[in-house]
Design an enzyme around this catalytic site. Structure first.
Site, short mmCIF file in Angstrom:
data_model
loop_
_atom_site.label_atom_id
_atom_site.label_comp_id
_atom_site.label_asym_id
_atom_site.label_seq_id
_atom_site.Cartn_x
_atom_site.Cartn_y
_atom_site.Cartn_z
N CYS A 21 3.44 19.45 -19.09
CA CYS A 21 4.46 20.11 -18.56
C CYS A 21 2.66 19.12 -17.77
CB CYS A 21 3.25 21.54 -18.99
SG CYS A 21 3.94 23.17 -17.64
N CYS A 40 0.66 21.89 -15.67
CA CYS A 40 -0.30 23.58 -16.26
C CYS A 40 -1.31 22.56 -17.13
CB CYS A 40 0.92 23.56 -17.83
SG CYS A 40 2.41 23.96 -17.64
N ASP A 41 -1.04 21.16 -17.10
CA ASP A 41 -2.85 21.29 -18.00
C ASP A 41 -3.17 20.20 -17.48
OD1 ASP A 41 -1.32 22.49 -20.47
OD2 ASP A 41 -0.23 20.99 -21.38
C1 LIG Z 1 3.96 23.86 -24.75
C2 LIG Z 1 3.98 24.47 -23.67
C3 LIG Z 1 3.80 25.00 -22.00
C4 LIG Z 1 3.71 25.34 -21.08
N1 LIG Z 1 2.73 25.52 -20.52
C5 LIG Z 1 2.89 26.54 -19.37
C6 LIG Z 1 1.42 26.72 -18.72
O1 LIG Z 1 0.91 26.39 -18.79
N2 LIG Z 1 2.36 27.93 -17.27
C7 LIG Z 1 3.36 27.90 -16.94
O2 LIG Z 1 3.36 28.58 -15.80
N3 LIG Z 1 4.84 27.56 -17.85
C8 LIG Z 1 4.10 26.80 -18.81
N4 LIG Z 1 5.40 26.45 -19.84
C9 LIG Z 1 6.94 26.30 -19.46
C10 LIG Z 1 7.16 28.20 -19.32
O3 LIG Z 1 6.57 28.38 -20.85
C11 LIG Z 1 8.78 28.55 -19.23
O4 LIG Z 1 8.71 27.64 -18.05
C12 LIG Z 1 9.24 29.82 -19.76
O5 LIG Z 1 8.82 30.20 -20.68
C13 LIG Z 1 10.37 29.85 -19.68
O6 LIG Z 1 11.14 31.45 -19.59
P1 LIG Z 1 12.16 31.92 -19.72
O7 LIG Z 1 11.90 33.07 -20.24
O8 LIG Z 1 13.19 30.93 -18.80
O9 LIG Z 1 12.91 30.89 -20.88
P2 LIG Z 1 11.52 30.85 -22.64
O10 LIG Z 1 10.93 30.87 -21.98
O11 LIG Z 1 12.22 29.37 -23.50
O12 LIG Z 1 12.57 31.74 -23.68
C14 LIG Z 1 13.76 32.06 -23.55
C15 LIG Z 1 14.03 33.19 -25.29
O13 LIG Z 1 15.45 32.81 -25.27
C16 LIG Z 1 15.81 32.68 -27.03
N5 LIG Z 1 17.28 32.21 -27.07
C17 LIG Z 1 17.97 31.69 -26.68
N6 LIG Z 1 19.08 31.49 -26.94
C18 LIG Z 1 19.23 32.72 -27.07
C19 LIG Z 1 20.25 33.63 -28.23
N7 LIG Z 1 21.80 33.04 -28.25
N8 LIG Z 1 20.34 34.32 -29.09
C20 LIG Z 1 18.93 35.37 -28.87
N9 LIG Z 1 18.03 34.74 -27.83
C21 LIG Z 1 17.87 33.23 -27.65
C22 LIG Z 1 14.97 31.34 -27.35
O14 LIG Z 1 15.07 32.29 -28.86
C23 LIG Z 1 13.54 32.34 -26.48
O15 LIG Z 1 13.51 33.01 -26.92
C24 LIG Z 1 4.99 25.45 -21.06
C25 LIG Z 1 6.12 25.48 -21.82
C26 LIG Z 1 5.67 24.51 -22.85
C27 LIG Z 1 7.03 24.52 -23.76
#
Ligand SMILES: Cc1cc2nc3c(=O)[nH]c(=O)nc-3n(C[C@H](O)[C@H](O)[C@H](O)COP(=O)(O)OP(=O)(O)OC[C@H]3O[C@@H](n4cnc5c(N)ncnc54)[C@H](O)[C@@H]3O)c2cc1C
Length: 532
Positions: A358, A361-362
């Site tokens: 990202c 982010c970094d």
């Molecule tokens: C290493 C890393 C660093 C990052 N750093 C940043 C940063 O510094 N700043 C920033 O803004 N963004 C950052 N991001 C991006 C950010 O984390 C994501 O955009 C954000 O978390 C997306 O949120 P979400 O809720 O859509 O999905 P997610 O965070 O992916 O959450 C989805 C959840 O759904 C659950 N799930 C999936 N299928 C099922 C199922 N069938 N039943 C029950 N649960 C289920 C998963 O287990 C997961 O916990 C980073 C991402 C990564 C990987």
């Protein structure tokens, strides 16, 4: 001694005698000492036990030299060590009940003497789940006011499950060698089977949860046995999108649950440091998750460790998880996405230490440094431009002889002085604690070269979690995300938000989408557009 002081001491003694009168059985206590070793602590232990023996005849003290065969039989190796009721429990105290620790000693007598853990219902339920042995160590000191609480939690665990759990309460002043061995230079610290499970004092529910999971738990979510749950909204995914949607939906008056199959917080839980979440200049991913989960728990029921395996739309819609059935008016899919990995040696090891997925982010961490951007699509080019704009020296590594990115984007690379190494792939990432170099292969000549870099960014695509959407027959975009119109999918009552819906993959955009989706759902429940 003044009269008032004497009266106060007498009052405390009477209170203690009354408390200790509840002890129903004899408590054999063995004290092991070795003359010349920790003599001050040995004498304090002796005096401490004798003090309690004056208050109750239930305490039976036996003293042994550390060289005595009983020490060998019980595996006692430190002086002084107090062993409580060895026929029934495995509880040792390496030190003396001095200062704050006297409270722990009193509680140990009460728990063992009444054979009752005294745990509250929720903590007892978590303890009940533990099925494998746990060898607990709690490091304490006489001047630590928080230590008795944590030592008491551990004592309650042993008394609740004496067959599986053993305990050593270790005074760090009497045992500096053990404190060094475990790097326990602040107290209280709790270990189970040599794994650090808690720093600081915890509530008993959190201690039992940490003992169960063998890692520090900071948020306690009570469990339910209900086989069926009826609700207005089921949110699938406990990442930022799901948690924000939960807060907004509940505050709108919708009865809402969040189901999470893995770690609460989604991708944020994997993020070492977040620097672009408004209001927090720098926050650890896990800390941000704890803040979000604690906030969400004020409003919604969260079901962790519960994977949704099937959804049958209808009125109500049935959501089947690995544990129970939910009947609901609406479903919000916030199942997230994950970055595609390159799969080369060093990638995992240096993730968060120079390897990043990202740039937004970094990127700022690499200002005036040299990095590679792996990929050739729109994301790789946009992110490379982003890095350059932040003052990062970036080179694109692409395995083909031309970019997949749109021309207008690709044209900006030479304009911005960004080099591209076509027909190259990263073979490995190397360093010493942090990334120092990458090994590249020229796919035409087959030659490998080393290049000194501070970071390797990957932009080789995302894998949106669309398994459930596929089962439901929902349409996907060309990039593989779930198609939606203002968060509504083509199936009435089924919605989508966050990374799985495409767009910018950021925490703020996920929370924004989650909250907007919740408002759409609220409006549709009040006024179902499909019925008009
Ligand atoms: C290493 C890393 C660093 C990052 N750093 C940043 C940063 O510094 N700043 C920033 O803004 N963004 C950052 N991001 C991006 C950010 O984390 C994501 O955009 C954000 O978390 C997306 O949120 P979400 O809720 O859509 O999905 P997610 O965070 O992916 O959450 C989805 C959840 O759904 C659950 N799930 C999936 N299928 C099922 C199922 N069938 N039943 C029950 N649960 C289920 C998963 O287990 C997961 O916990 C980073 C991402 C990564 C990987």
């Amino acid at each position: 001694m003044e009269l008032a002081q004497e009266e106060e001491i007498r009052r405390i003694q009477l209170e203690l005698e009354h408390m200790l009168s509840q002890i129903e059985r004899e408590i054999p206590i063995y004290l092991f000492t070795k003359p010349g070793v920790n003599d001050v602590f040995s004498e304090a232990a002796r005096q401490g036990i004798r003090f309690f023996r004056q208050l109750t005849d239930r305490v039976k003290l036996r003293e042994f030299d550390l060289a005595h065969e009983t020490a060998g039989q019980l595996g006692v190796a430190h002086s002084p060590t107090i062993v409580f009721d060895p026929d029934n429990y495995n509880i040792r105290w390496l030190g003396a009940p001095m200062g704050e620790e006297a409270k722990i000693f009193l509680e140990a007598l009460m728990r063992i003497g009444t054979q009752s853990s005294g745990l509250n219902e929720q903590a007892a339920a978590v303890l009940e789940r533990i099925e494998a042995p746990r060898n607990v160590k709690v490091f304490v000191s006489p001047s630590c006011p928080y230590c008795p609480q944590q030592a008491l939690n551990a004592l309650k665990a042993v008394v609740g499950k004496p067959d599986l759990i053993s305990l050593e309460i270790i005074d760090i002043q009497a045992n500096p060698d053990l404190a060094d061995q475990y790097s326990a230079h602040s107290v209280p610290q709790a270990f189970s089977d040599d794994i650090l499970i808690a720093m600081g004092a915890q509530t008993e529910e959190l201690f039992m949860a940490s003992l169960d999971k063998l890692e520090q738990q900071t948020v306690f979510i009570p469990e339910t046995d209900a086989e069926e749950v009826t609700t207005d909204l089921v949110i699938i995914g406990g990442g930022p999108a799901g948690l924000s949607a939960g807060i907004y939906a509940s505050r709108s008056g919708l009865d809402t649950v969040v189901l999470e199959k893995g770690v609460l917080g989604g991708q944020v839980a994997l993020t070492p440091l977040v620097e672009n979440y408004p209001g927090m200049k720098q926050v650890g991913g896990k800390t941000l998750v704890d803040i979000m989960v604690t906030h969400a728990l004020e409003y919604v029921n969260i079901f962790p460790g519960e994977e949704v395996i099937d959804i049958q739309p209808g009125e109500p819609t049935l959501v089947q998880t690995s544990r129970r059935k939910f009947y609901t008016k609406s479903v919000l899919l916030t199942t997230g996405a994950s970055h595609r990995h390159l799969g080369v040696p060093g990638e995992n090891r240096y993730s968060g230490r120079g390897v990043s997925y990202c740039a937004t982010c970094d990127g700022p961490l690499f200002k005036d440094r040299k990095v590679l951007m792996v990929g050739g699509g729109n994301s790789a080019v946009t992110e490379a431009l982003h890095l350059k704009n932040m003052g990062v020296d970036v080179t694109i590594i692409h395995r083909r002889d031309q970019l997949k990115a749109q021309k207008f984007l690709a044209d900006k690379l030479p304009e911005n002085g960004i080099d591209i190494m076509f027909n190259h792939r990263v073979v490995s990432i190397e360093g010493n604690g942090i990334v120092e170099k990458a090994v590249l292969e020229d796919l035409v000549s087959g030659q490998t070269t080393e290049i000194e870099v501070n970071g390797v960014f990957m932009a080789i695509g995302y894998e949106p979690a669309t398994g459930l959407a596929g089962k439901l027959g929902l349409e996907l975009t060309d990039d593989g995300y779930i198609k939606h119109d203002n968060y509504r999918t083509k199936i009435p009552g089924i919605y989508v938000a966050g990374d799985v819906a495409g767009g910018y993959k950021q925490i703020v955009t996920a929370t924004g989408q989650g909250s907007e989706a919740a408002m759409t759902i609220f409006e549709d429940i009040i006024n179902p557009y499909w019925k008009n």
